[in-house]
Write an enzyme that holds these catalytic residues in place. Structure first.
Site, PDB file in Angstrom:
ATOM      1  N   LYS A  27      48.296  -7.329  29.236  1.00 45.62           N
ATOM      2  CA  LYS A  27      48.967  -6.366  30.127  1.00 45.62           C
ATOM      3  C   LYS A  27      48.434  -4.966  29.860  1.00 45.62           C
ATOM      4  O   LYS A  27      48.155  -4.205  30.779  1.00 45.62           O
ATOM      5  CB  LYS A  27      50.484  -6.407  29.912  1.00 45.62           C
ATOM      6  CG  LYS A  27      51.127  -7.718  30.348  1.00 45.62           C
ATOM      7  CD  LYS A  27      51.007  -7.886  31.837  1.00 45.62           C
ATOM      8  CE  LYS A  27      51.489  -9.240  32.319  1.00 45.62           C
ATOM      9  NZ  LYS A  27      51.180  -9.510  33.717  1.00 45.62           N
ATOM     10  N   SER A  82      54.563  -5.076  31.638  1.00 46.18           N
ATOM     11  CA  SER A  82      55.693  -5.638  30.903  1.00 46.18           C
ATOM     12  C   SER A  82      56.121  -4.701  29.782  1.00 46.18           C
ATOM     13  O   SER A  82      55.288  -4.014  29.171  1.00 46.18           O
ATOM     14  CB  SER A  82      55.228  -6.973  30.314  1.00 46.18           C
ATOM     15  OG  SER A  82      56.030  -7.354  29.235  1.00 46.18           O
ATOM     16  N   TYR A  93      49.377 -12.036  25.024  1.00 48.41           N
ATOM     17  CA  TYR A  93      49.920 -11.807  26.371  1.00 48.41           C
ATOM     18  C   TYR A  93      50.122 -10.316  26.622  1.00 48.41           C
ATOM     19  O   TYR A  93      49.667  -9.767  27.631  1.00 48.41           O
ATOM     20  CB  TYR A  93      51.253 -12.558  26.518  1.00 48.41           C
ATOM     21  CG  TYR A  93      52.085 -12.070  27.689  1.00 48.41           C
ATOM     22  CD1 TYR A  93      51.738 -12.398  28.994  1.00 48.41           C
ATOM     23  CD2 TYR A  93      53.200 -11.249  27.485  1.00 48.41           C
ATOM     24  CE1 TYR A  93      52.491 -11.930  30.076  1.00 48.41           C
ATOM     25  CE2 TYR A  93      53.949 -10.775  28.553  1.00 48.41           C
ATOM     26  CZ  TYR A  93      53.594 -11.124  29.844  1.00 48.41           C
ATOM     27  OH  TYR A  93      54.327 -10.650  30.902  1.00 48.41           O
TER      28      TYR A  93
HETATM   29  P1  NAD Z   1      55.474 -17.001  37.266  1.00 47.70           P
HETATM   30  O1  NAD Z   1      54.667 -17.855  36.353  1.00 47.70           O
HETATM   31  O2  NAD Z   1      56.706 -17.571  37.857  1.00 47.70           O
HETATM   32  O3  NAD Z   1      54.550 -16.462  38.462  1.00 47.70           O
HETATM   33  C1  NAD Z   1      53.161 -16.186  38.284  1.00 47.70           C
HETATM   34  C2  NAD Z   1      52.406 -16.938  39.382  1.00 47.70           C
HETATM   35  O4  NAD Z   1      51.008 -16.677  39.244  1.00 47.70           O
HETATM   36  C3  NAD Z   1      52.602 -18.444  39.315  1.00 47.70           C
HETATM   37  O5  NAD Z   1      53.108 -18.894  40.568  1.00 47.70           O
HETATM   38  C4  NAD Z   1      51.186 -19.007  39.061  1.00 47.70           C
HETATM   39  O6  NAD Z   1      50.987 -20.226  39.716  1.00 47.70           O
HETATM   40  C5  NAD Z   1      50.312 -17.877  39.578  1.00 47.70           C
HETATM   41  N1  NAD Z   1      48.971 -17.786  38.969  1.00 47.70           N
HETATM   42  C6  NAD Z   1      48.673 -17.725  37.643  1.00 47.70           C
HETATM   43  N2  NAD Z   1      47.329 -17.600  37.495  1.00 47.70           N
HETATM   44  C7  NAD Z   1      46.781 -17.555  38.736  1.00 47.70           C
HETATM   45  C8  NAD Z   1      45.455 -17.441  39.226  1.00 47.70           C
HETATM   46  N3  NAD Z   1      44.399 -17.360  38.424  1.00 47.70           N
HETATM   47  N4  NAD Z   1      45.263 -17.451  40.575  1.00 47.70           N
HETATM   48  C9  NAD Z   1      46.321 -17.552  41.429  1.00 47.70           C
HETATM   49  N5  NAD Z   1      47.589 -17.668  41.011  1.00 47.70           N
HETATM   50  C10 NAD Z   1      47.823 -17.681  39.685  1.00 47.70           C
HETATM   51  O7  NAD Z   1      55.798 -15.642  36.488  1.00 47.70           O
HETATM   52  P2  NAD Z   1      56.827 -14.480  36.866  1.00 47.70           P
HETATM   53  O8  NAD Z   1      57.954 -14.529  35.917  1.00 47.70           O
HETATM   54  O9  NAD Z   1      57.071 -14.498  38.324  1.00 47.70           O
HETATM   55  O10 NAD Z   1      55.936 -13.218  36.463  1.00 47.70           O
HETATM   56  C11 NAD Z   1      55.141 -12.533  37.416  1.00 47.70           C
HETATM   57  C12 NAD Z   1      54.350 -11.453  36.694  1.00 47.70           C
HETATM   58  O11 NAD Z   1      55.252 -10.574  36.030  1.00 47.70           O
HETATM   59  C13 NAD Z   1      53.413 -11.983  35.613  1.00 47.70           C
HETATM   60  O12 NAD Z   1      52.222 -11.232  35.638  1.00 47.70           O
HETATM   61  C14 NAD Z   1      54.180 -11.740  34.328  1.00 47.70           C
HETATM   62  O13 NAD Z   1      53.330 -11.572  33.232  1.00 47.70           O
HETATM   63  C15 NAD Z   1      54.914 -10.447  34.661  1.00 47.70           C
HETATM   64  N6  NAD Z   1      56.137 -10.262  33.867  1.00 47.70           N
HETATM   65  C16 NAD Z   1      57.082 -11.243  33.839  1.00 47.70           C
HETATM   66  C17 NAD Z   1      58.234 -11.081  33.059  1.00 47.70           C
HETATM   67  C18 NAD Z   1      59.276 -12.177  32.980  1.00 47.70           C
HETATM   68  O14 NAD Z   1      60.083 -12.158  32.048  1.00 47.70           O
HETATM   69  N7  NAD Z   1      59.329 -13.118  33.938  1.00 47.70           N
HETATM   70  C19 NAD Z   1      58.419  -9.901  32.318  1.00 47.70           C
HETATM   71  C20 NAD Z   1      57.432  -8.906  32.384  1.00 47.70           C
HETATM   72  C21 NAD Z   1      56.298  -9.097  33.170  1.00 47.70           C
HETATM   73  N1  UFG Z   2      66.543 -15.965  22.542  1.00 46.57           N
HETATM   74  C1  UFG Z   2      67.347 -16.866  21.854  1.00 46.57           C
HETATM   75  N2  UFG Z   2      67.211 -18.182  22.181  1.00 46.57           N
HETATM   76  C2  UFG Z   2      66.343 -18.640  23.131  1.00 46.57           C
HETATM   77  C3  UFG Z   2      65.531 -17.696  23.819  1.00 46.57           C
HETATM   78  C4  UFG Z   2      65.664 -16.361  23.475  1.00 46.57           C
HETATM   79  O1  UFG Z   2      68.125 -16.508  21.002  1.00 46.57           O
HETATM   80  O2  UFG Z   2      66.262 -19.853  23.374  1.00 46.57           O
HETATM   81  C5  UFG Z   2      66.726 -14.523  22.254  1.00 46.57           C
HETATM   82  C6  UFG Z   2      65.483 -13.826  21.751  1.00 46.57           C
HETATM   83  O3  UFG Z   2      65.403 -13.919  20.359  1.00 46.57           O
HETATM   84  C7  UFG Z   2      65.712 -12.394  22.269  1.00 46.57           C
HETATM   85  C8  UFG Z   2      66.480 -12.598  23.575  1.00 46.57           C
HETATM   86  O4  UFG Z   2      67.042 -13.894  23.490  1.00 46.57           O
HETATM   87  O5  UFG Z   2      66.546 -11.706  21.372  1.00 46.57           O
HETATM   88  C9  UFG Z   2      65.599 -12.527  24.820  1.00 46.57           C
HETATM   89  O6  UFG Z   2      64.488 -13.406  24.666  1.00 46.57           O
HETATM   90  P1  UFG Z   2      63.578 -13.824  25.911  1.00 46.57           P
HETATM   91  O7  UFG Z   2      62.588 -14.838  25.397  1.00 46.57           O
HETATM   92  O8  UFG Z   2      64.413 -14.217  27.063  1.00 46.57           O
HETATM   93  O9  UFG Z   2      62.862 -12.442  26.314  1.00 46.57           O
HETATM   94  P2  UFG Z   2      61.907 -11.479  25.486  1.00 46.57           P
HETATM   95  O10 UFG Z   2      62.609 -10.155  25.414  1.00 46.57           O
HETATM   96  O11 UFG Z   2      61.453 -12.078  24.225  1.00 46.57           O
HETATM   97  O12 UFG Z   2      60.619 -11.364  26.432  1.00 46.57           O
HETATM   98  C10 UFG Z   2      60.726 -11.255  27.860  1.00 46.57           C
HETATM   99  C11 UFG Z   2      59.524 -11.946  28.497  1.00 46.57           C
HETATM  100  C12 UFG Z   2      58.257 -11.161  28.272  1.00 46.57           C
HETATM  101  C13 UFG Z   2      58.455  -9.744  28.681  1.00 46.57           C
HETATM  102  C14 UFG Z   2      59.622  -9.135  27.959  1.00 46.57           C
HETATM  103  C15 UFG Z   2      59.835  -7.743  28.459  1.00 46.57           C
HETATM  104  O13 UFG Z   2      59.365 -13.247  27.970  1.00 46.57           O
HETATM  105  O14 UFG Z   2      57.233 -11.704  29.072  1.00 46.57           O
HETATM  106  O15 UFG Z   2      60.802  -9.908  28.210  1.00 46.57           O
HETATM  107  O16 UFG Z   2      60.864  -7.113  27.757  1.00 46.57           O
HETATM  108  F1  UFG Z   2      57.342  -9.033  28.411  1.00 46.57           F
END
Ligand code: NAD
Ligand code: UFG
Length: 347
Positions: free
Chosen positions: A161, A133, A157
């Site tokens: 990572k 991330s 979190y």
């Molecule tokens: P998500 O929660 O939708 O998907 C993660 C899945 O992992 C879920 O379906 C959950 O049930 C499963 N899971 C969690 N723990 C588990 C375990 N111990 N065994 C088996 N399954 C398990 O999240 P996402 O948005 O699809 O994110 C996927 C990955 O990408 C995550 O590792 C997250 O940290 C990373 N990531 C997400 C974002 C974002 O903004 N969505 C940004 C950067 C990185």
């Molecule tokens: N924000 C608002 N109102 C809300 C939610 C968010 O104003 O209700 C703003 C935040 O302050 C930020 C922007 O919208 O300026 C984006 O916020 P998000 O929560 O959507 O995303 P972040 O950038 O904080 O974090 C996300 C994921 C992390 C990931 C990261 C990578 O949550 O898991 O992007 O850049 F690591």
């Protein structure tokens, strides 16, 4: 549960494959001719996504409801199929929750990765793509952010990572036959263009895009904008939003790369678009896509947020021959199609 173990196509184990990013990547993998095998404990997703994947691809993916901690169950899957590589999405991802419940995050994210890598080692599977991330970069960096920028994770979190990246680097030092891609995602957004699949956060969304789309569909009254006094064009935070299908296709490109090339070290790659948008710009783009007025109010800054964050994407383009093709209007249109057709998410 599918019991076909005579698969001839390239099998990819997809942990967390019923989640938001994993499920869309499964669609992209199937479109590219791979055979994904999904493992998920359904702690943050629903099995009904599998039917939607079938509606889109014409084929129900293989799925096992398994917790990654359960080494014996995981090993059975490795014994049953000729798994060539692994995409590791499973984990907890709520930044705020990780601050109040750090042990939950260290325990699940780290332990599940260790279990997975132990089984991979036992079964001689040495190719893995890990969901890292942009949050590992923290506050201290120059933008656009390059992969060699200093890391400064600001939450438990983000620390998980960074630690998992380190664990994978150490595995590679011990056995250079491993091929490892560490993909640092920026802000995934949007939905599959069919409107059949999308983001379905449990409870109140933490992230901007799903919150905005739930306001548009009437599930919440207004968007809280966390601060308008940042040093950005309109004072609201800037992020690099990347369409979920671009992100999914980036994984397929990374898989092709680790199948054909050997990296001297685990390869860190940013997956973003290289463009940043403010919160206000997102809100207005969503209004345009949905035809709805989206009420908002300015509230105080959210602790831990930074002013601006977007990717330098040159390395992904050079190494993977991949770049994001879809724009913000596509992200909003697809997210709205999903949200308006599925106001309460997956059944
Ligand atoms: P998500 O929660 O939708 O998907 C993660 C899945 O992992 C879920 O379906 C959950 O049930 C499963 N899971 C969690 N723990 C588990 C375990 N111990 N065994 C088996 N399954 C398990 O999240 P996402 O948005 O699809 O994110 C996927 C990955 O990408 C995550 O590792 C997250 O940290 C990373 N990531 C997400 C974002 C974002 O903004 N969505 C940004 C950067 C990185
Ligand atoms: N924000 C608002 N109102 C809300 C939610 C968010 O104003 O209700 C703003 C935040 O302050 C930020 C922007 O919208 O300026 C984006 O916020 P998000 O929560 O959507 O995303 P972040 O950038 O904080 O974090 C996300 C994921 C992390 C990931 C990261 C990578 O949550 O898991 O992007 O850049 F690591």
């Amino acid at each position: 549960m599918n019991t076909n173990n005579k698969l001839s196509r390239h099998c990819v184990l997809v942990t967390g494959g019923t989640g938001y990013i994993g499920s869309h990547t499964v669609v992209a993998l199937m479109a590219a001719g791979y055979e994904p095998i999904i493992i998920d404990n359904l702690s943050n997703s629903k099995a009904s996504v599998l039917k939607r994947i079938k509606q889109i691809t014409g084929k129900q993916p293989i799925f096992y409801k398994i917790d990654l901690w359960d080494i014996a169950a995981l090993d059975k899957v490795f014994q049953k199929y000729s798994i060539a590589s692994v995409m590791h999405f499973a984990g907890f991802k709520a930044v705020g929750e990780s601050v109040t419940e750090p042990l939950k995050y260290y325990e699940n994210n780290i332990q599940s990765t260790i279990s997975l890598c132990n089984v991979m080692t036992m079964r001689d599977v040495k190719k893995i793509i890990f969901s890292s991330s942009a949050s590992v970069y923290g506050e201290t960096t120059v933008i656009p952010i390059k992969e060699n920028s200093l890391t400064a994770p600001a939450s438990p979190y983000a620390c998980t990572k960074q630690m998992i990246e380190q664990i994978l680097k150490d595995i590679h030092v011990a056995d250079p036959a491993w091929r490892i891609a560490l993909l640092r995602y920026f802000n995934p957004a949007g939905a599959h263009e069919s409107g059949l699949m999308g983001e379905d956060p449990q409870g109140i969304p933490n992230n901007l895009m799903p919150y905005v789309s739930q306001v548009a569909v009437g599930r919440h009254k207004k968007v809280n904008i966390f601060g308008n006094d940042y040093p950005t064009s309109d004072g609201t935070g800037v992020r690099d939003y990347i369409h979920i299908m671009d992100l999914a296709e980036g994984h397929v490109a990374a898989l092709k790369k680790i199948d054909t090339a050997t990296f001297k070290t685990p390869q860190i790659i940013n997956l973003g678009t290289g463009s940043g948008y403010t919160v206000m710009e997102i809100l207005h783009a969503f209004e345009k896509a949905s035809g709805k007025v989206i009420p908002y109010r300015i509230t105080k800054r959210r602790p831990g947020d930074i002013a601006a964050c977007y990717a330098d994407t040159k390395l992904a383009q050079k190494l993977l021959g991949w770049k994001a093709r879809r724009n913000l209007a596509d992200m909003c249109a697809d997210a709205w199609r999903w949200q308006s057709q599925n106001p309460t998410g997956y059944p």
